[in-house]
Design an enzyme around this catalytic site. Structure first.
Site, PDB file in Angstrom:
ATOM      1  N   GLU A   1       2.615  -0.840   4.523  1.00  0.00           N
ATOM      2  CA  GLU A   1       2.301   0.519   4.093  1.00  0.00           C
ATOM      3  C   GLU A   1       3.613   1.257   3.811  1.00  0.00           C
ATOM      4  O   GLU A   1       4.592   1.119   4.548  1.00  0.00           O
ATOM      5  CB  GLU A   1       1.523   1.269   5.180  1.00  0.00           C
ATOM      6  CG  GLU A   1       0.086   0.815   5.343  1.00  0.00           C
ATOM      7  CD  GLU A   1      -0.864   1.493   4.362  1.00  0.00           C
ATOM      8  OE1 GLU A   1      -0.385   2.268   3.514  1.00  0.00           O
ATOM      9  OE2 GLU A   1      -2.084   1.240   4.459  1.00  0.00           O
TER      10      GLU A   1
ATOM     11  N   HIS B   1      -2.659  -3.255  -3.297  1.00  0.00           N
ATOM     12  CA  HIS B   1      -3.994  -3.020  -2.768  1.00  0.00           C
ATOM     13  C   HIS B   1      -4.984  -2.855  -3.922  1.00  0.00           C
ATOM     14  O   HIS B   1      -6.139  -3.294  -3.846  1.00  0.00           O
ATOM     15  CB  HIS B   1      -3.981  -1.773  -1.884  1.00  0.00           C
ATOM     16  CG  HIS B   1      -5.165  -1.647  -0.988  1.00  0.00           C
ATOM     17  ND1 HIS B   1      -5.403  -0.545  -0.198  1.00  0.00           N
ATOM     18  CD2 HIS B   1      -6.206  -2.494  -0.740  1.00  0.00           C
ATOM     19  CE1 HIS B   1      -6.516  -0.714   0.480  1.00  0.00           C
ATOM     20  NE2 HIS B   1      -7.023  -1.886   0.176  1.00  0.00           N
TER      21      HIS B   1
ATOM     22  N   ASP C   1      -3.488   2.204  -4.829  1.00  0.00           N
ATOM     23  CA  ASP C   1      -2.131   2.038  -4.278  1.00  0.00           C
ATOM     24  C   ASP C   1      -1.567   0.629  -4.477  1.00  0.00           C
ATOM     25  O   ASP C   1      -2.333  -0.337  -4.556  1.00  0.00           O
ATOM     26  CB  ASP C   1      -2.123   2.402  -2.787  1.00  0.00           C
ATOM     27  CG  ASP C   1      -3.180   1.658  -1.958  1.00  0.00           C
ATOM     28  OD1 ASP C   1      -4.324   1.553  -2.421  1.00  0.00           O
ATOM     29  OD2 ASP C   1      -2.847   1.207  -0.849  1.00  0.00           O
TER      30      ASP C   1
ATOM     31  N   HIS D   1       0.840  -1.197   0.000  1.00  0.00           N
ATOM     32  CA  HIS D   1       0.000   0.000   0.000  1.00  0.00           C
ATOM     33  C   HIS D   1       0.880   1.254   0.000  1.00  0.00           C
ATOM     34  O   HIS D   1       2.063   1.192   0.291  1.00  0.00           O
ATOM     35  CB  HIS D   1      -0.847   0.076   1.285  1.00  0.00           C
ATOM     36  CG  HIS D   1      -1.608  -1.146   1.634  1.00  0.00           C
ATOM     37  ND1 HIS D   1      -2.969  -1.247   1.460  1.00  0.00           N
ATOM     38  CD2 HIS D   1      -1.222  -2.321   2.185  1.00  0.00           C
ATOM     39  CE1 HIS D   1      -3.390  -2.429   1.882  1.00  0.00           C
ATOM     40  NE2 HIS D   1      -2.347  -3.108   2.328  1.00  0.00           N
ATOM     41  N   TYR D   2       0.261   2.410  -0.243  1.00  0.00           N
ATOM     42  CA  TYR D   2       0.863   3.682   0.148  1.00  0.00           C
ATOM     43  C   TYR D   2      -0.089   4.396   1.091  1.00  0.00           C
ATOM     44  O   TYR D   2      -1.286   4.106   1.146  1.00  0.00           O
ATOM     45  CB  TYR D   2       1.271   4.554  -1.036  1.00  0.00           C
ATOM     46  CG  TYR D   2       0.199   4.953  -2.028  1.00  0.00           C
ATOM     47  CD1 TYR D   2      -1.085   5.356  -1.647  1.00  0.00           C
ATOM     48  CD2 TYR D   2       0.506   4.979  -3.392  1.00  0.00           C
ATOM     49  CE1 TYR D   2      -2.033   5.747  -2.574  1.00  0.00           C
ATOM     50  CE2 TYR D   2      -0.439   5.375  -4.326  1.00  0.00           C
ATOM     51  CZ  TYR D   2      -1.707   5.761  -3.913  1.00  0.00           C
ATOM     52  OH  TYR D   2      -2.642   6.156  -4.836  1.00  0.00           O
ATOM     53  N   THR D   3       0.464   5.350   1.869  1.00  0.00           N
ATOM     54  CA  THR D   3      -0.305   5.930   2.970  1.00  0.00           C
ATOM     55  C   THR D   3      -1.110   7.166   2.586  1.00  0.00           C
ATOM     56  O   THR D   3      -2.092   7.496   3.254  1.00  0.00           O
ATOM     57  CB  THR D   3       0.637   6.329   4.116  1.00  0.00           C
ATOM     58  OG1 THR D   3       1.537   7.342   3.645  1.00  0.00           O
ATOM     59  CG2 THR D   3       1.411   5.129   4.634  1.00  0.00           C
TER      60      THR D   3
END
Length: 341
Positions: free
Chosen positions: A175, A223, A233, A111-113
């Site tokens: 993440e 994700h 993401d 994922h990215y945040t």
């Protein structure tokens, strides 16, 4: 008369001698030895000797695999052994562990945040969303662990891949601090890059996780792969091919297979693109690869977003959600290389 009596007497003597011999043979027993050998249990019923449970500061661990790693049946524990404590009874581990078990951890999801470092930590530790690990963007050598790998973290949400759903139950989430994307008035998305330090951290962390849990390449996902209608993401700038080439992590298609399929794919796109039967065939190919998509026979919004997710991962140069010839050839090459079992 005398002769008859003689014969009878002789017969009686022979019968008597024969009977005595048989009695001696049947009643003979060897002498009992002074010391009896210990009874040997049938080897088939003997329990296999298992490695010992280790104990540190009163906490028990079992860290040896005694099952078949190729079947993902693993008895390795990467945390302490959690046991019941029933009142008035003692739980013993004389027969621990049974080999008929496997890991909860079947997937690795990236994922990215969409938040900077400090806010990423706050949200992922203090609110209703979390991940097992957080990779910062500070240029240091630290990776933050936020959730025990043996516990469910809330990172995947409503999700599916192939036959599995609700992937929080069966995955580890990583993440990565990244601001995501901005979109212009036309909806065109511009994504933010990842730093080299972050990618090195992610690669090292992912390699460790997939090795320990024997996670297959088909289960290392974005994700956006497991929730294509909701998520983007880690986006098209995440270097999936680099992880595949340099670290043997995740999936990638074979270039030769793509090229072999490209000519036919170009014909399909140019002659069949708007035919419901072709659209349905594309949707089934996406479904076969792993995406949760229904076969409607229409280029609907869900189909466009699913194609976009495929492009984020495997054709990041253009991610417009349109099934062009190259994307169609890539999807078919992926299905050839990673068939559903």
């Amino acid at each position: 008369m005398r002769k008859t009596l003689y014969i009878i007497s002789l017969s009686t003597l022979v019968f008597s001698c024969t009977s005595q011999k048989n009695i001696k043979k049947n009643t003979y027993r060897p002498k009992t030895p002074v010391s009896q050998p210990k009874t040997v249990t049938n080897s088939a019923s003997q329990e296999k000797i298992k490695p010992q449970i280790t104990k540190e500061s009163g906490v028990e661990f079992f860290t040896t695999n005694i099952a078949d790693i190729t079947k993902n049946d693993n008895t390795v524990s990467y945390g302490s052994i959690v046991s019941a404590k029933p009142a008035g009874y003692k739980v013993v581990k004389t027969h621990f562990p049974a080999i008929a078990q496997n890991f909860r951890q079947k997937y690795l999801i990236l994922h990215y945040t969409v938040l900077p470092d400090d806010k990423s930590i706050t949200v992922l530790t203090q609110q209703g969303v979390s991940a097992h690990y957080l990779v910062n963007n500070l240029g240091d050598n630290e990776i933050y662990q936020l959730v025990d790998e043996n516990k469910r973290s809330y990172h995947a949400g409503v999700s599916a891949w192939r036959a599995d759903k609700n992937l929080n139950d069966t995955s580890i989430g990583i993440e990565i601090v990244n601001m995501g994307y901005t979109a212009n008035a036309a909806g065109l998305k511009t994504f933010q890059p990842f730093s080299d330090d972050q990618i090195k951290k992610v690669a090292a962390l992912a390699k460790d996780i997939v090795t320990r849990y024997n996670i297959p390449a088909t289960n290392v996902l974005a994700h956006s792969d497991i929730a294509p209608t909701r998520k983007q993401d880690p986006g098209p700038l995440f270097p999936w091919k680099k992880l595949y080439d340099e670290y043997q992590i995740g999936m990638w298609y074979d270039e030769a297979a793509k090229q072999n399929l490209l000519t036919l794919a170009q014909t399909d796109i140019s002659t069949k693109y708007n035919e419901p039967s072709f659209v349905y065939m594309v949707q089934i190919a996406l479904q076969k690869f792993g995406y949760a998509i229904e076969g409607s026979g229409k280029w609907d919004d869900a189909t466009k977003k699913t194609i976009e997710a495929l492009q984020y991962h495997f054709r990041p140069q253009t991610y417009d959600g349109i099934m062009d010839a190259e994307t169609w050839a890539i999807l078919q090459a992926l299905n050839q290389k990673y068939p559903t079992k």
